[in-house]
Each structure stands twice: as structure tokens, then as C-alpha cells.
Design an enzyme around this catalytic site. Structure first.
Site, PDB file in Angstrom:
ATOM      1  N   CYS A  14       0.838  -1.209   0.000  1.00 17.59           N
ATOM      2  CA  CYS A  14       0.000   0.000   0.000  1.00 17.59           C
ATOM      3  C   CYS A  14       0.868   1.251   0.000  1.00 17.59           C
ATOM      4  CB  CYS A  14      -0.926  -0.008   1.218  1.00 17.59           C
ATOM      5  SG  CYS A  14      -1.999   1.443   1.296  1.00 17.59           S
ATOM      6  N   CYS A  19      -0.591   4.114   2.056  1.00 17.42           N
ATOM      7  CA  CYS A  19      -0.461   3.921   3.505  1.00 17.42           C
ATOM      8  C   CYS A  19       0.956   4.222   3.974  1.00 17.42           C
ATOM      9  CB  CYS A  19      -0.817   2.484   3.880  1.00 17.42           C
ATOM     10  SG  CYS A  19      -2.474   1.970   3.399  1.00 17.42           S
ATOM     11  N   ASP A  20       1.953   3.766   3.220  1.00 12.78           N
ATOM     12  CA  ASP A  20       3.321   3.770   3.714  1.00 12.78           C
ATOM     13  C   ASP A  20       4.282   4.641   2.913  1.00 12.78           C
ATOM     14  OD1 ASP A  20       2.397   1.836   5.522  1.00 12.78           O
ATOM     15  OD2 ASP A  20       2.814   0.226   4.114  1.00 12.78           O
TER      16      ASP A  20
END
Length: 462
Positions: free
Chosen positions: A163, A166-167
Site C-alpha cells: 500500500c 499507507c506507507d
């Protein structure tokens, strides 16, 4: 005539539906499994029809679209974040009478009427509930695939992730790699190209296969993006703490590429395992449809990626959702003389008051003071406001903080505002939860919803 049917239906079902702070008693006229775009569209249509659908969101509210940093092909929106789009859709569905349950589906029984659906709470307690439904829409999507190579699981959450939204912010000015050649890989690489110093894209074939031509061209024009074709990733390399690179085979020759992070974008598998004995599936596990969105069982409908091995678009899932909702209305209308069903079980879910006991950290000094003065174990949630899975973890931590008040302290750290603090603890993926002992020494860390849920469950009193 329809208004009479609608009133008759709701007179039977709604007195046994109460969702103030999420209570559910059965049966329901329609239950939707999943919380993505298709599910939210069905919920909107059914809510406007006065059927008050119950949506069991599962572990990823909003679905995989929440991992898309930018959506540029949604009608009426020039550009919008995936999570923002699904938030708007959920708000609209709720305003029109849909109800949402923060649990996951673990079993279904479509062999009896009403249908029996078993759910489990996501707060770590492991409590299971039974919900009964006159009809059901399945919108449980797919789950990302993995390479199954050495180092992949060992360094999951330590530099290996799937992701970028997300990261990605954790890799500012660093070197990252993306494996895959389709639209997902193109989108991940484009997003990362605006953050990382260099982005390597490892493509197994001789070309990118993304159907979004504009995005493919944009990626090819990026000076900090390097594409390697005929590249097979064979191993993720690390130093025991973090990813340091990957080993490839390119044209029969092995080589290593130094990386700080490695992102998987290699397709997905339908979340249909629990339906193997309940519905007809094809060889790849996708649910087979018989008439529009209807499955092999009358009254059960399926939509979105779990039935679509080809297009996998948010807008096509929304179209599926609208069609399924209209089919449900017709199905229930056709059965109006058979609506009275015997309740086979009854359960009550007590209202749980959730108080905000998780302490938001605003500075590094505050963090160290909270850790040093705790006197009890400390759970720290490293999160980001735009991270979809982080939003799912947050209420679980709130719930645990209430149950463990005085026994465990809970803190939360926004990695965007306190990037130096998160870097000092080598946070490589989100959500990450770190458990410290009463003296401030790290005991263990968990990455992702499943691991974090298991940790919280372990901390709960017997």
C-alpha cells in the site's frame, strides 16, 4: 402497491433493528457483506427505497479504493482521494437510512430461510454473532496477492508492503521498488515517484499492461522512475531489521538492486473462500452469476471485484451495486406474501460506551515523558490520517483503552507530524503498533489490522 409492501415489510423487520451504537437483532430484510464502493451504492439505493439495509463493513471499510491516493476517473470528480470518496458515499448512504456494523463475516448459510450470517467483532474479543437476512448482497472484493519468495514474509512491515498510500510517506527521498506491470503497479509507482528519490518498477513481461494509457505515459516520463522488463524478483534482502534490496533474475542473469522499501502490486484473489460450499464459483474463485447480479442461490446477489476478473473498476462496482439493489427490491416484493419468518435465534448486543482514553502525542518530549512516567505497559499506535487501515485500528484501540484502563496506557503518534519520532523507531509500514514494558523497553510490534487485533486480544483480561 409498493408503498403498502414497503410499510408491511418494515413493520415486520424494523422493530427488531436498533443501531444506536450498533445493536443488531434479526432478521433483516437485506444484509450487505463488505464496505466498498459497490456495497455503498447498494446501501444508498436500498436506503432510498426505505429498506434500511445493514452493511457489515468487514476489516477494510471503504474497500481497496481507500488505498488510492488519487482518483481521477470518477464521474463528477476531477480528482479526489479514494478514502475521501468512500467517506462521502458512506455519509450519503447513512443519510438515506443505511446502517453499518463494524464486524467481519466469518460464515454464511444460504441453505435455510432466512439466510444465516455469522459475524465476529473486530475489537479483539473474538465474540461471534448470528444475523438473519431475507436477502443478501455480497461485496467482499479481493485480497492482494503475494510473491511467496524468501524474505517477503520476514520483512513484511519492515520495508515490504502493498500500500503506497499507507506507507509511501515513510520513504521520502529514499529508493523504493514496485513489482507488477498492471494498473495497480503504475498507480503505486506514480504516487511513489512524487515522494521517493528513485523508483524501480520490476515487470515480468516486456511491457506495462495497464489500461490507463494516460497514467502509463505519465510514468514513462518520470525521470526518477526506472523500469526493468523481463525481471523476476527472487528474494527480498534485509539486514535483520529492514529491507536493503531485492535479488532479481533479468534475462537469465541474477543481479541485486539496493532498496529501502519494496511494494507489491501483483494482482489479487477473490475473497470467496467461505462461499465455496454455498455458491457456484468459477475455477479462479470468482462468484458465478446467473441473472444480472443474482448468484446460484435465489435472493443472494454478488457485485464488484468478487465477480469481476476483468475490469475491476470502482465505477463498474458501483453499477453492479445499483443493479443488485434493484433486484433485491423486486425479489422482496415478489415474496411479500411469504415475509413472516420464524426467528430461529435471538441475541442482544449491549451498547458499549467508548471513551477516548488514547493519548494523542504532539511532541517528541511528550512521548518520552509519557513513556517514562507510565508505570504500566504502553501501547503506541503509529498512524496517518489518510491511511485507510489506520482508521480501522483506531476504534479497536479506543475500545481496548477503556477495558484496560489503569493496566495499560495507550498513545497515538501521527507519523506525518512526528516523522523523526516514527523514524527513530524504524516504522516502515502503517498501521504499526508497538508494545513497551513499564520501563519503556520495546517488547514487540505488530503491523496491519490482523496482527494488531491479535495483540489487543492477547492483552485483554480473561
Amino acid at each position: 402497491m409498493f408503498h403498502f409492501f414497503q410499510s408491511f415489510l418494515l413493520a415486520i423487520f424494523l422493530p427488531i433493528l436498533s443501531l444506536g451504537s450498533v445493536q443488531v437483532e434479526e432478521p433483516q430484510p437485506v444484509v450487505i457483506l463488505g464496505g466498498g464502493v459497490g456495497s455503498l451504492t447498494s446501501a444508498l439505493y436500498l436506503g432510498r427505497a426505505g429498506l434500511h439495509p445493514l452493511v457489515i463493513e468487514g476489516p477494510v471499510p471503504g474497500g481497496l479504493l481507500t488505498q488510492s491516493y488519487t482518483v481521477q476517473n470518477w464521474p463528477g470528480e476531477m480528482e479526489i482521494k479514494g478514502a475521501a470518496l468512500t467517506d462521502k458515499m458512506k455519509e450519503q448512504a447513512q443519510a438515506n437510512g443505511a446502517h453499518f456494523l463494524n464486524e467481519e463475516v466469518i460464515q454464511v448459510d444460504f441453505s435455510t430461510r432466512p439466510f444465516a450470517i455469522t459475524t465476529r467483532t473486530l475489537d479483539g474479543s473474538g465474540k461471534e454473532h448470528q444475523i438473519y437476512a431475507a436477502s443478501c448482497i455480497i461485496a467482499m472484493g479481493t485480497k492482494p496477492n503475494f510473491l511467496g519468495i524468501p524474505g517477503e514474509s520476514e520483512y513484511w512491515g519492515k520495508g515490504v508492503t502493498n500500500c503506497a498510500i499507507c506507507d509511501g510517506s515513510l520513504y521520502k527521498d529514499k529508493v523504493v521498488g514496485v513489482v507488477g506491470g498492471g494498473d495497480a503497479a503504475v498507480l503505486e509507482a506514480l504516487y511513489l515517484s512524487n515522494i521517493a528519490r528513485e523508483v524501480y518498477v520490476f515487470v515480468r513481461t516486456d511491457k506495462l499492461t495497464g489500461v490507463e494509457g494516460t497514467r502509463v505515459r505519465a510514468l514513462l516520463d518520470k525521470p526518477n522512475v526506472h523500469l526493468q522488463y523481463h525481471a523476476v524478483v527472487e528474494e527480498v534482502k534485509g539486514d535483520g531489521e529492514s529491507v536493503v534490496g531485492v535479488r532479481l533474475k533479468v534475462g537469465g542473469r541474477s543481479q541485486e538492486v539496493k532498496l529501502d522499501g519494496f511494494f507489491l502490486a501483483i494482482g489479487s484473489t477473490p475473497n470467496s473462500q467461505m462461499f465455496q460450499k454455498a455458491l457456484t464459483l468459477d475455477q479462479k474463485g470468482y462468484i458465478v452469476l446467473t441473472s444480472d447480479q443474482e448468484t446460484s442461490v435465489k435472493g443472494v446477489y454478488a457485485i464488484g471485484d468478487i465477480v469481476d476478473p476483468v475490469y475491476k473498476q470502482a465505477v463498474s462496482a458501483a453499477g453492479d451495486g445499483a443493479k443488485a439493489a434493484l433486484q433485491v427490491q423486486q425479489y422482496l416484493s415478489d415474496r411479500q406474501n411469504k415475509l413472516v419468518v420464524q426467528k430461529t435465534s435471538h441475541r442482544e448486543t449491549k451498547k458499549v460506551h467508548i471513551s477516548k482514553e488514547v493519548i494523542e502525542i504532539h511532541s517528541t518530549s511528550q512521548f518520552h515523558n509519557e513513556l517514562a512516567s507510565s508505570g504500566v505497559p504502553v501501547v503506541v499506535d503509529f498512524y496517518a490520517t489518510w491511511c485507510g487501515p489506520c482508521k480501522k485500528v483506531s476504534p479497536l484501540l479506543d475500545h481496548s483503552a477503556v477495558r484496560l484502563a489503569g493496566k495499560v496506557k495507550f498513545l497515538k503518534v501521527n507519523v506525518d507530524k512526528l516523522s523523526d519520532l516514527s523514524s527513530s523507531y524504524n516504522v516502515k509500514s502503517m498501521p504499526t503498533v508497538v508494545l513497551f514494558d513499564a520501563q519503556g523497553a520495546e517488547l514487540e510490534r505488530k503491523v496491519g489490522l490482523e496482527q494488531i487485533t491479535e495483540l489487543l486480544k492477547k492483552l485483554q483480561p480473561e
